[in-house]
Design an enzyme around this catalytic site. Structure first.
Site, PDB file in Angstrom:
ATOM      1  N   ASP A  66       0.769  -1.195   0.028  1.00 35.56           N
ATOM      2  CA  ASP A  66      -0.025   0.195   0.090  1.00 35.56           C
ATOM      3  C   ASP A  66       0.891   1.322   0.010  1.00 35.56           C
ATOM      4  O   ASP A  66       2.072   1.083   0.477  1.00 35.56           O
ATOM      5  CB  ASP A  66      -1.007  -0.128   1.299  1.00 35.56           C
ATOM      6  CG  ASP A  66      -2.024  -0.961   1.353  1.00 35.56           C
ATOM      7  OD1 ASP A  66      -2.206  -1.326   0.045  1.00 35.56           O
ATOM      8  OD2 ASP A  66      -2.523  -1.262   2.318  1.00 35.56           O
ATOM      9  N   LYS A  88      -4.313   2.796  -2.868  1.00 38.12           N
ATOM     10  CA  LYS A  88      -5.374   3.502  -3.246  1.00 38.12           C
ATOM     11  C   LYS A  88      -5.340   4.988  -3.400  1.00 38.12           C
ATOM     12  O   LYS A  88      -6.365   5.565  -3.794  1.00 38.12           O
ATOM     13  CB  LYS A  88      -6.709   3.184  -2.364  1.00 38.12           C
ATOM     14  CG  LYS A  88      -6.865   1.773  -2.327  1.00 38.12           C
ATOM     15  CD  LYS A  88      -8.251   1.344  -1.307  1.00 38.12           C
ATOM     16  CE  LYS A  88      -8.105  -0.301  -0.875  1.00 38.12           C
ATOM     17  NZ  LYS A  88      -7.001  -0.199   0.371  1.00 38.12           N
ATOM     18  N   GLY A 120       1.391   0.152   9.153  1.00 39.27           N
ATOM     19  CA  GLY A 120       0.910  -0.166  10.422  1.00 39.27           C
ATOM     20  C   GLY A 120       0.492  -1.559  10.834  1.00 39.27           C
ATOM     21  O   GLY A 120       1.270  -2.470  10.595  1.00 39.27           O
ATOM     22  N   MET A 202      -6.563   8.994   9.976  1.00 34.61           N
ATOM     23  CA  MET A 202      -7.429   9.627   8.501  1.00 34.61           C
ATOM     24  C   MET A 202      -8.242  10.940   8.767  1.00 34.61           C
ATOM     25  O   MET A 202      -9.190  11.397   8.099  1.00 34.61           O
ATOM     26  CB  MET A 202      -8.444   8.560   8.057  1.00 34.61           C
ATOM     27  CG  MET A 202      -7.554   7.374   7.370  1.00 34.61           C
ATOM     28  SD  MET A 202      -8.418   5.959   6.981  1.00 34.61           S
ATOM     29  CE  MET A 202      -9.080   5.067   8.610  1.00 34.61           C
TER      30      MET A 202
HETATM   31  N1  SAH Z   1      -3.174   0.183   9.540  1.00 35.78           N
HETATM   32  C1  SAH Z   1      -2.771   1.539   9.772  1.00 35.78           C
HETATM   33  C2  SAH Z   1      -3.487   2.547   9.443  1.00 35.78           C
HETATM   34  C3  SAH Z   1      -4.044   2.589   8.155  1.00 35.78           C
HETATM   35  S1  SAH Z   1      -5.538   4.000   8.173  1.00 35.78           S
HETATM   36  C4  SAH Z   1      -2.199   1.379  11.236  1.00 35.78           C
HETATM   37  O1  SAH Z   1      -2.218   0.513  12.003  1.00 35.78           O
HETATM   38  O2  SAH Z   1      -1.394   2.374  11.707  1.00 35.78           O
HETATM   39  C5  SAH Z   1      -4.439   5.297   7.442  1.00 35.78           C
HETATM   40  C6  SAH Z   1      -4.145   6.282   8.727  1.00 35.78           C
HETATM   41  O3  SAH Z   1      -3.381   5.824   9.520  1.00 35.78           O
HETATM   42  C7  SAH Z   1      -3.644   7.602   7.973  1.00 35.78           C
HETATM   43  O4  SAH Z   1      -4.577   8.553   7.486  1.00 35.78           O
HETATM   44  C8  SAH Z   1      -3.000   8.137   9.299  1.00 35.78           C
HETATM   45  O5  SAH Z   1      -3.847   8.748   9.925  1.00 35.78           O
HETATM   46  C9  SAH Z   1      -2.488   6.894  10.042  1.00 35.78           C
HETATM   47  N2  SAH Z   1      -1.095   6.778   9.810  1.00 35.78           N
HETATM   48  C10 SAH Z   1      -0.299   5.453   9.314  1.00 35.78           C
HETATM   49  N3  SAH Z   1       0.800   5.681   9.044  1.00 35.78           N
HETATM   50  C11 SAH Z   1       1.057   6.764   9.702  1.00 35.78           C
HETATM   51  C12 SAH Z   1       2.235   7.678  10.190  1.00 35.78           C
HETATM   52  N4  SAH Z   1       3.506   7.137   9.619  1.00 35.78           N
HETATM   53  N5  SAH Z   1       2.325   8.829  10.613  1.00 35.78           N
HETATM   54  C13 SAH Z   1       1.144   9.193  10.988  1.00 35.78           C
HETATM   55  N6  SAH Z   1      -0.182   8.739  10.853  1.00 35.78           N
HETATM   56  C14 SAH Z   1      -0.150   7.633  10.126  1.00 35.78           C
END
Ligand code: SAH
Length: 283
Positions: A66, A88, A120, A202
């Site tokens: 992704d 996406k 994440g 988000m």
């Molecule tokens: N699965 C991911 C979340 C995906 S949703 C997790 O567990 O972190 C996508 C959102 O995650 C982004 O819009 C932001 O709010 C957050 N996010 C993901 N990586 C980030 C990062 N390195 N720094 C800050 N926010 C992050």
């Protein structure tokens, strides 16, 4: 930069499986069923990948990733593994969720081992459920490797605890992707618990609305807020404020995301961590 990771699709030939479904066979001639690992890549710093994730990636033929998987992480992936971007966000290369599910199924049916790499943790706002459903329906073996969710990365890199004996007995992760008024979170319940840390995912372009709603529903306007962009990466930015001024502070910095919004008393307990100490291997 991301396009560097595109490769021509693996040559394949058609074949019907046990259930009589049309499936694809890898050019290598292998007819053994493939498998899928849904893997959490963590928030960005490549060393936040777990050892298990790293081992599974190395055993795979194809990595589907992704846009939240950092370039640092991608650069680390073994050269012999095919990498394909299925994010996406980036216009022309984007695939629908349905198409990603199909691709996972097709590639696994062709006998390949696939690492489905997500930013994440795969269980947090990552649409893993749809992918698991598709794999289950197609009878493909799959397993999940957890990753460090962005909120945990924020906590470590900014020194902000998510819970604290004195002020936060719980933490809540909330999606701020509200398509309509009906899909807004239950603000009353978010504000009702005075001893909870709130982390909005988000939410960068809804920051003002989030702050307004929390105040309208009775949260102390002086409640501290931290907005952190690019958690754990070299260009991480943290902006601190309260519910009344954080939106204007963030506007001045023109952040692009990804970013988290953390609301809670825990911010007053921030400890002075030195994330630079964690950079020694990379340097
Ligand atoms: N699965 C991911 C979340 C995906 S949703 C997790 O567990 O972190 C996508 C959102 O995650 C982004 O819009 C932001 O709010 C957050 N996010 C993901 N990586 C980030 C990062 N390195 N720094 C800050 N926010 C992050």
């Amino acid at each position: 930069m991301i396009s560097t990771f595109f490769r021509a699709a693996w040559p394949r030939s058609g074949l019907a499986d046990r259930r009589g479904h049309q499936c694809l066979q890898a050019a290598s001639g292998s007819s053994a069923p493939g498998k899928v690992y849904l893997i959490g890549a963590g928030p960005g710093d490549a060393e936040l990948l777990t050892l298990k994730a790293w081992r599974m990636i190395q055993q795979s033929d194809l990595v589907l990733f992704d846009d939240l998987v950092s370039e640092e992480m991608l650069a680390m992936l073994p050269a012999h593994i095919e990498k394909r971007y299925v994010g996406k966000r980036c216009g022309q290369h984007s695939l629908s969720q349905q198409r990603i599910c199909q691709l996972l199924v097709e590639e696994a049916q062709s006998g390949r081992t696939i690492a489905r790499l997500k930013g994440g943790d795969p269980a947090v706002f990552a649409r893993s459920a749809e992918e698991c459903d598709a794999l289950e329906q197609a009878g493909i073996d799959f397993a999940i490797v957890p990753g460090i969710t962005a909120a945990s990365g924020l906590s470590a890199w900014c020194g902000i605890p998510l819970t604290h004996r004195e002020c936060a007995q719980s933490v809540r992760f909330i999606t701020a992707r509200m398509q309509s008024a009906e899909s807004e979170p239950d603000w009353t319940s978010l504000v009702g618990n005075q001893t909870e840390t709130l982390v909005f995912y988000m939410g960068l372009n809804r920051l003002e609305l989030i702050c307004q709603r929390l105040v309208q529903h009775g949260m102390d306007p002086e409640m501290p807020v931290a907005v952190v962009e690019k958690v754990s990466l070299a260009d991480q930015q943290m902006i601190l404020g309260d519910l009344t001024d954080i939106a204007s502070r963030v506007r001045e910095q023109s952040l692009n995301g990804p970013a988290l919004i953390l609301v809670g008393e825990v911010i007053r307990h921030r400890y002075p961590v030195s994330p630079a100490l964690l950079n020694t291997i990379r340097a």
